[in-house]
Every structure is written in C-alpha cells, then in structure tokens.
Design a protein around this motif. Structure first.
Motif, PDB file in Angstrom:
ATOM      1  N   ASN A  29      48.434  46.945  46.580  1.00 21.89           N
ATOM      2  CA  ASN A  29      48.318  47.500  47.930  1.00 21.89           C
ATOM      3  C   ASN A  29      47.081  46.952  48.615  1.00 21.89           C
ATOM      4  N   SER A  30      45.963  46.940  47.896  1.00 21.46           N
ATOM      5  CA  SER A  30      44.732  46.369  48.439  1.00 21.46           C
ATOM      6  C   SER A  30      43.782  46.041  47.299  1.00 21.46           C
ATOM      7  N   VAL A  31      42.916  45.065  47.555  1.00 23.29           N
ATOM      8  CA  VAL A  31      41.928  44.634  46.566  1.00 23.29           C
ATOM      9  C   VAL A  31      40.542  44.927  47.113  1.00 23.29           C
ATOM     10  N   ASN A  32      39.778  45.662  46.370  1.00 24.67           N
ATOM     11  CA  ASN A  32      38.421  45.979  46.795  1.00 24.67           C
ATOM     12  C   ASN A  32      37.471  44.906  46.272  1.00 24.67           C
ATOM     13  N   THR A  33      36.478  45.297  45.522  1.00 30.83           N
ATOM     14  CA  THR A  33      35.500  44.342  45.017  1.00 30.83           C
ATOM     15  C   THR A  33      36.102  43.444  43.947  1.00 30.83           C
ATOM     16  N   MET A  34      35.745  42.179  44.012  1.00 27.53           N
ATOM     17  CA  MET A  34      36.136  41.208  42.994  1.00 27.53           C
ATOM     18  C   MET A  34      34.847  40.628  42.407  1.00 27.53           C
ATOM     19  N   ILE A  35      34.795  40.548  41.101  1.00 28.96           N
ATOM     20  CA  ILE A  35      33.557  40.189  40.417  1.00 28.96           C
ATOM     21  C   ILE A  35      33.854  39.142  39.343  1.00 28.96           C
ATOM     22  N   TRP A  36      32.969  38.190  39.225  1.00 28.26           N
ATOM     23  CA  TRP A  36      32.993  37.246  38.098  1.00 28.26           C
ATOM     24  C   TRP A  36      31.962  37.695  37.072  1.00 28.26           C
ATOM     25  N   TYR A  37      32.413  37.777  35.830  1.00 24.83           N
ATOM     26  CA  TYR A  37      31.545  38.035  34.699  1.00 24.83           C
ATOM     27  C   TYR A  37      31.607  36.825  33.773  1.00 24.83           C
ATOM     28  N   ARG A  38      30.650  36.737  32.879  1.00 19.30           N
ATOM     29  CA  ARG A  38      30.721  35.732  31.834  1.00 19.30           C
ATOM     30  C   ARG A  38      30.189  36.325  30.539  1.00 19.30           C
ATOM     31  N   GLN A  39      30.663  35.745  29.447  1.00 25.48           N
ATOM     32  CA  GLN A  39      30.211  36.161  28.127  1.00 25.48           C
ATOM     33  C   GLN A  39      29.791  34.924  27.350  1.00 25.48           C
ATOM     34  N   PRO A  40      28.479  34.687  27.259  1.00 24.82           N
ATOM     35  CA  PRO A  40      28.008  33.548  26.469  1.00 24.82           C
ATOM     36  C   PRO A  40      28.307  33.780  24.991  1.00 24.82           C
ATOM     37  N   ASN A  73      41.304  36.930  51.243  1.00 27.41           N
ATOM     38  CA  ASN A  73      41.964  38.230  51.163  1.00 27.41           C
ATOM     39  C   ASN A  73      43.473  38.121  51.339  1.00 27.41           C
ATOM     40  N   ALA A  74      43.920  37.183  52.125  1.00 31.42           N
ATOM     41  CA  ALA A  74      45.364  37.036  52.346  1.00 31.42           C
ATOM     42  C   ALA A  74      46.086  36.596  51.077  1.00 31.42           C
ATOM     43  N   ARG A  75      45.356  35.925  50.198  1.00 34.57           N
ATOM     44  CA  ARG A  75      45.944  35.437  48.946  1.00 34.57           C
ATOM     45  C   ARG A  75      45.467  36.222  47.729  1.00 34.57           C
ATOM     46  N   ASN A  76      44.696  37.292  47.960  1.00 33.68           N
ATOM     47  CA  ASN A  76      44.150  38.085  46.839  1.00 33.68           C
ATOM     48  C   ASN A  76      43.490  37.188  45.808  1.00 33.68           C
ATOM     49  N   THR A  77      42.685  36.286  46.286  1.00 35.22           N
ATOM     50  CA  THR A  77      42.089  35.260  45.431  1.00 35.22           C
ATOM     51  C   THR A  77      40.574  35.249  45.616  1.00 35.22           C
ATOM     52  N   VAL A  78      39.874  35.055  44.504  1.00 35.80           N
ATOM     53  CA  VAL A  78      38.427  34.899  44.540  1.00 35.80           C
ATOM     54  C   VAL A  78      38.075  33.590  43.857  1.00 35.80           C
ATOM     55  N   TYR A  93      34.413  32.957  31.198  1.00 32.53           N
ATOM     56  CA  TYR A  93      34.253  33.589  32.505  1.00 32.53           C
ATOM     57  C   TYR A  93      35.477  34.454  32.799  1.00 32.53           C
ATOM     58  N   TYR A  94      35.209  35.681  33.182  1.00 30.50           N
ATOM     59  CA  TYR A  94      36.259  36.665  33.434  1.00 30.50           C
ATOM     60  C   TYR A  94      36.228  37.123  34.888  1.00 30.50           C
ATOM     61  N   CYS A  95      37.401  37.337  35.406  1.00 30.68           N
ATOM     62  CA  CYS A  95      37.551  37.899  36.744  1.00 30.68           C
ATOM     63  C   CYS A  95      37.827  39.398  36.608  1.00 30.68           C
ATOM     64  N   ASN A  96      37.222  40.167  37.473  1.00 32.02           N
ATOM     65  CA  ASN A  96      37.368  41.623  37.478  1.00 32.02           C
ATOM     66  C   ASN A  96      37.678  42.032  38.911  1.00 32.02           C
ATOM     67  N   ALA A  97      38.667  42.894  39.074  1.00 30.25           N
ATOM     68  CA  ALA A  97      39.016  43.336  40.426  1.00 30.25           C
ATOM     69  C   ALA A  97      39.330  44.819  40.435  1.00 30.25           C
ATOM     70  N   ASN A  98      38.852  45.464  41.454  1.00 30.44           N
ATOM     71  CA  ASN A  98      39.096  46.890  41.676  1.00 30.44           C
ATOM     72  C   ASN A  98      40.201  46.990  42.725  1.00 30.44           C
ATOM     73  N   MET A  99      41.362  47.533  42.337  1.00 27.69           N
ATOM     74  CA  MET A  99      42.527  47.443  43.212  1.00 27.69           C
ATOM     75  C   MET A  99      43.278  48.762  43.344  1.00 27.69           C
ATOM     76  N   PRO A 110      41.741  53.821  42.750  1.00 30.03           N
ATOM     77  CA  PRO A 110      41.578  52.420  42.342  1.00 30.03           C
ATOM     78  C   PRO A 110      41.558  52.255  40.833  1.00 30.03           C
ATOM     79  N   VAL A 111      42.018  51.111  40.395  1.00 29.96           N
ATOM     80  CA  VAL A 111      42.058  50.760  38.978  1.00 29.96           C
ATOM     81  C   VAL A 111      41.357  49.422  38.814  1.00 29.96           C
TER      82      VAL A 111
END
Length: 124
Positions: A29-40, A73-78, A93-99, A110-111
């Motif tokens: 329905n909608s995407v809020n914050t999108m975050i990149w994380y990484r795990q060395p 935002n139109a493509r739900n892409t970060v 590197y991991y993508c995280n999104a609150n949607m 939101p999840v």
C-alpha cells in the motif's frame, strides 16, 4: 506476498564504485522509511544509510561523503551509490523497509521487511 530484493553486489577494488538496488514488490500500500544495513564478516549488522518517504536522509559516519542513498517512490525502489570503496566496506548489504501492505480489503502495518542481502567484497 511482499518481498525486498537487493542486487548490485560484487567484487571491486579499493577506490572503485558500486550501485546497489533494492526493489519492494507485492501487495504494497505504501513504503515508509527504507534503510541500507551491512554486516561485515564477524561483526554485527549496522546501519549505513536511510531515507524516508519524504526524502529525509541519514548516513552513518562511515558513509558520509562517499555513499549516496536515493529512492524512486513510484517504483518502490531504493538505491545506494557507493564511491571510493574501502576494504572496510566489505560485507553483506541488506535492504530494510517499513511498509503498509494490503490484502485487497484492509491495509495492514506498518511491518518491517528485510531483503536476502547482497555481498560486497572490496579488495585492497
């Protein structure tokens, strides 16, 4: 079914660049914050950069001046443009999104969703 799929990882020499892409798909329905994380290797997962739906951006100190986060935002892409890469940037590197998602009748959330990760190796 909602999912996040990252791409763009790989092997690069120090000083090189990579661009990561994360696409959110499914009954969104909608995407809020999108975050990149990484795990060395051998370390805990850490935040790299985040961007809100309105475009507000935060960077980890290690990313400032070298990485640029953006979103479509139109493509739900970060995206994460990474320049002047260093061996210390090596990791998954991991993508995280609150949607908010929908089942066609109701909106749920939101999840927080995570992608499967994309590996980056920076050689010296």
């Amino acid at each position: 079914q909602v999912q996040l799929v990252e791409s763009g990882g790989g092997l690069v020499q120090a000083g090189g660049s990579l661009r990561l892409t994360c696409v959110a798909s499914g009954s969104i329905n909608s995407v809020n914050t999108m975050i990149w994380y990484r795990q060395p290797p051998g370390n805990r997962r850490e935040m790299v950069a985040g961007i809100s739906s309105s475009g507000r951006i935060n960077y980890a100190d290690s990313a400032k001046g070298r990485f640029t986060i953006s979103r479509d935002n139109a493509r739900n892409t970060v995206y994460l443009q990474m320049n002047n890469l260093k061996p210390g940037d090596t990791g998954v590197y991991y993508c995280n999104a609150n949607m908010y998602c929908t089942d066609g009748e109701k909106v749920h959330g939101p999840v927080v969703y995570w992608g499967q990760g994309t590996k980056i190796t920076v050689s010296s």
